[in-house]
Design an enzyme around this catalytic site. Sequence first.
Site, PDB file in Angstrom:
ATOM      1  N   CYS A 157       0.844  -1.186   0.000  1.00 31.71           N
ATOM      2  CA  CYS A 157       0.000   0.000   0.000  1.00 31.71           C
ATOM      3  C   CYS A 157       0.887   1.247   0.000  1.00 31.71           C
ATOM      4  CB  CYS A 157      -0.942   0.094   1.192  1.00 31.71           C
ATOM      5  SG  CYS A 157      -2.070  -1.291   1.305  1.00 31.71           S
ATOM      6  N   ARG A 162       3.920  -0.202  -4.826  1.00 27.39           N
ATOM      7  CA  ARG A 162       3.668  -0.713  -3.477  1.00 27.39           C
ATOM      8  C   ARG A 162       2.354  -1.480  -3.374  1.00 27.39           C
ATOM      9  NH1 ARG A 162       6.795   1.663   0.367  1.00 27.39           N
ATOM     10  NH2 ARG A 162       5.273   1.120   1.944  1.00 27.39           N
ATOM     11  N   TRP A 164      -2.619  -2.766  -1.661  1.00 29.53           N
ATOM     12  CA  TRP A 164      -2.219  -4.162  -1.839  1.00 29.53           C
ATOM     13  C   TRP A 164      -2.987  -4.908  -0.756  1.00 29.53           C
ATOM     14  CZ3 TRP A 164       0.189  -8.089   0.961  1.00 29.53           C
ATOM     15  CH2 TRP A 164       0.681  -9.152   0.209  1.00 29.53           C
ATOM     16  N   ASN A 189      -1.574   2.322   5.763  1.00 28.64           N
ATOM     17  CA  ASN A 189      -0.666   1.309   5.229  1.00 28.64           C
ATOM     18  C   ASN A 189      -0.131   0.515   6.420  1.00 28.64           C
ATOM     19  OD1 ASN A 189       2.805   1.562   4.222  1.00 28.64           O
ATOM     20  ND2 ASN A 189       1.433  -0.156   3.970  1.00 28.64           N
ATOM     21  N   GLY A 190      -0.306  -0.807   6.353  1.00 35.39           N
ATOM     22  CA  GLY A 190       0.180  -1.640   7.457  1.00 35.39           C
ATOM     23  C   GLY A 190      -0.856  -2.684   7.824  1.00 35.39           C
ATOM     24  N   GLU A 236      18.760 -16.295  -7.775  1.00 37.56           N
ATOM     25  CA  GLU A 236      18.253 -14.989  -8.185  1.00 37.56           C
ATOM     26  C   GLU A 236      17.673 -15.047  -9.611  1.00 37.56           C
ATOM     27  OE1 GLU A 236      17.428 -12.488  -6.701  1.00 37.56           O
ATOM     28  OE2 GLU A 236      17.448 -10.813  -8.101  1.00 37.56           O
ATOM     29  N   LYS A 248      13.875 -14.120 -10.609  1.00 37.96           N
ATOM     30  CA  LYS A 248      13.580 -13.081 -11.604  1.00 37.96           C
ATOM     31  C   LYS A 248      12.623 -13.629 -12.657  1.00 37.96           C
ATOM     32  CE  LYS A 248      14.395 -10.177 -10.035  1.00 37.96           C
ATOM     33  NZ  LYS A 248      15.018  -9.979  -8.768  1.00 37.96           N
ATOM     34  N   GLU A 307       8.903 -14.554 -10.913  1.00 40.38           N
ATOM     35  CA  GLU A 307       8.061 -13.505 -10.332  1.00 40.38           C
ATOM     36  C   GLU A 307       7.459 -12.579 -11.373  1.00 40.38           C
ATOM     37  OE1 GLU A 307      10.030 -10.726  -7.651  1.00 40.38           O
ATOM     38  OE2 GLU A 307      11.865 -10.857  -8.799  1.00 40.38           O
ATOM     39  N   HIS A 358      19.115 -36.040  -6.978  1.00 47.26           N
ATOM     40  CA  HIS A 358      18.526 -36.583  -5.751  1.00 47.26           C
ATOM     41  C   HIS A 358      17.014 -36.398  -5.735  1.00 47.26           C
ATOM     42  CE1 HIS A 358      22.407 -37.528  -4.060  1.00 47.26           C
ATOM     43  NE2 HIS A 358      22.829 -36.367  -4.505  1.00 47.26           N
ATOM     44  N   LYS A 370       6.324  -3.952  -3.729  1.00 46.47           N
ATOM     45  CA  LYS A 370       7.762  -3.695  -3.632  1.00 46.47           C
ATOM     46  C   LYS A 370       8.276  -3.808  -2.196  1.00 46.47           C
ATOM     47  CE  LYS A 370      11.706  -2.091  -5.270  1.00 46.47           C
ATOM     48  NZ  LYS A 370      12.474  -3.112  -6.008  1.00 46.47           N
TER      49      LYS A 370
HETATM   50  C1  F6R Z   1      12.529  -9.797  -5.770  1.00 43.31           C
HETATM   51  C2  F6R Z   1      12.517  -8.779  -4.728  1.00 43.31           C
HETATM   52  C3  F6R Z   1      12.218  -9.216  -3.346  1.00 43.31           C
HETATM   53  C4  F6R Z   1      13.009  -8.367  -2.323  1.00 43.31           C
HETATM   54  C5  F6R Z   1      12.558  -8.734  -0.910  1.00 43.31           C
HETATM   55  C6  F6R Z   1      13.321  -7.964   0.135  1.00 43.31           C
HETATM   56  O1  F6R Z   1      12.823  -9.258  -7.017  1.00 43.31           O
HETATM   57  O2  F6R Z   1      12.691  -7.612  -4.988  1.00 43.31           O
HETATM   58  O3  F6R Z   1      12.456 -10.569  -3.162  1.00 43.31           O
HETATM   59  O4  F6R Z   1      14.364  -8.604  -2.494  1.00 43.31           O
HETATM   60  O5  F6R Z   1      11.187  -8.460  -0.774  1.00 43.31           O
HETATM   61  O6  F6R Z   1      13.101  -6.593   0.014  1.00 43.31           O
HETATM   62  P1  F6R Z   1      14.070  -5.548   0.685  1.00 43.31           P
HETATM   63  O7  F6R Z   1      15.390  -5.658   0.005  1.00 43.31           O
HETATM   64  O8  F6R Z   1      13.421  -4.222   0.453  1.00 43.31           O
HETATM   65  O9  F6R Z   1      14.158  -5.914   2.131  1.00 43.31           O
END
Ligand code: F6R
Length: 622
Positions: free
Chosen positions: A2, A27, A76, A112-113, A495, A499, A502, A518, A617
């Site tokens: 949010c 967000r 969100w 937000n929260g 990673e 990528k 997601e 395994h 985010k």
């Molecule tokens: C994936 C991504 C998330 C963040 C995770 C931690 O692309 O961006 O997995 O890495 O939510 O977020 P931060 O770094 O803000 O603590």
Amino acid sequence: MCGIVGFIGDHQAAPILLDGLSKLEYRGYDSAGLAVRNGTDPAEVVKTVGRLKNLAEKTDDGKALPGCCGIGHTRWATHGEPSQVNAHPHVSGNCTGSGSGKVESEVVGVHNGIIENYKELKEKLIRNGYTFYSDTDTEVIIKLVDYYYKKYIQDPIDAIMKTMVRVRGSYAIELMFKDHPGEIWAARKGSPMIIGVSDGETYIASDVPAILKYTRKVYYIGDLQCAKITAGDVHFYDLNGDEVTIEPTEIKWDAESAEKGGYEHFMIKEIHEQPKAVEDTLASVIKDGAIDLSECGLSDEQIKDISAITIVACGSAWHVGMTLQYAIEDLTRLPVRVELASEFRYRNPILDPRSLVIVISQSGETADTLEALRLAKSHGIKTLAIVNVVGSTIAREADNVFYTLAGPEIAVATTKAYSAQLAAGYTIAVHFGFVRGTIDREQYDAYIADLNTIPAKIQKILEDKERLQWFAAKFAHIRDAFFIGRGIDYSTCLEGSLKMKEISYIHSEAYAAGELKHGTISLIEDQTLVIGVLTQNKLYEKTVSNMVECKSRGAYLMGIASYGKYEVEDHCNFVTYVPSIDPHFSASLAVVPLQLLGYYISIARGLDADKPRNLAKSVTVE
Ligand code: F6R
């Protein structure tokens, strides 16, 4: 999770609020709403489901909502499905229809929260005659403020303080009181909120990009504090209602960095910003050929005394930790553990008093990482935070901070912040190794020289992106993908796999190459895509063998190898090359083709790479 915005000043509020929300849509983006007040008139609320453009259309880009004071929200969903009635703002009184229209209630607000004890509070409020229209926890907090406002002396500070004492959980709230025109009230605990002031105008937002265009003078309101916001002015109060002084911070980010700058998406723009993000981060601590971590507050004596390191983070930041585990252990010979913050915080971890806990976070607001940091501090353990957002909660609470200089990252999927975190971690590894005597001067100089080549090498990979774009279009239809590698290459696979999944919604898994047989190898079918990362010279042949095992079962092989390893083409169907570098730092290069692959597959599937479904985010809920 949010985004909230607020504005009060001489200009029309709604267009400014919509503009701010557009910078915060990362967000949350399942519904949005505004409440705007014209002078002493009651506020008018407009809410819509879906992306922000629906709200902009419904309000004629804000022109249909006159007034110079207002609040806004992009959601969100946590409590209650994405719907108009669950969208914010919420009101303290009766709600007509799905919640849009003139507000006759005393209090209107956005949040937000997460309010953890919302059920018990809701029951109390129902017993006191309140009716609820939405399934949200937010409506509870707005009505609780109203309850205390009416019960006591009709004073916003008192009502907000009593509410803050009563609620458990996290919140950044903005409120407008019918009897208090020309004022917005805000309070926070746990969730981020900043207040920016310029000549005669005041802005409120969850994050800097929303207000960067208007002002750089920003106040970070503290936990359990509330603020009275008027045009061009703000006053802060603690839980006792006593006024407190907060010094403003000057934001250094430039406004363009929060715009797309001609790119189709923030994600591809941010992928291209990686050379600068890495260069700036390295340059902040490498001075005259030596690493200086004094600004992070770590003296040589402290570094020599460390007995072990625990790295705690979530998601991609945890993947950075996985890479750094290999690099730091190898260069310093200190034992390193890497922990998922959501697990670490609920275990009873055994932490040596002389150990160092490193938390890694782009946003500096991730709820689990923050709680892990607090847990480490409660054990009396020294903490170091690698954080991108200046003034964020983790940055403020950690004993020591290493700021990555990636600038604002808007795309939900991290790229440049991840790369900057790696760069920060490498300097810690090299510096600690040198100070502790596990690497000598010659090795130290060579490592620093190699680190400084990373930005140009990333740039070189980016110049060859068309081949990956072609490959992505060819494989955009696939159902599954497997990423395999050993050592640091395995951490890069974690990673790369995230990528891809997601933002393209293709099922993918990262596996330590030796583990595949395994169990997981049974999933390999004809034409399953298997991507092998092959930058670790010592382990390269073993991973190639594991790839060939997959090929024998029908897999299509893609390899990521260093320049010169052209024999990989004897085994792989498609190979992409990255420049050679010291193997400790190879993740910084090998990840770039994987980021590009994830991005281009998402685009080829017609998806919005910047705003993947169900994600946000900044994850400020656990
Ligand atoms: C994936 C991504 C998330 C963040 C995770 C931690 O692309 O961006 O997995 O890495 O939510 O977020 P931060 O770094 O803000 O603590």
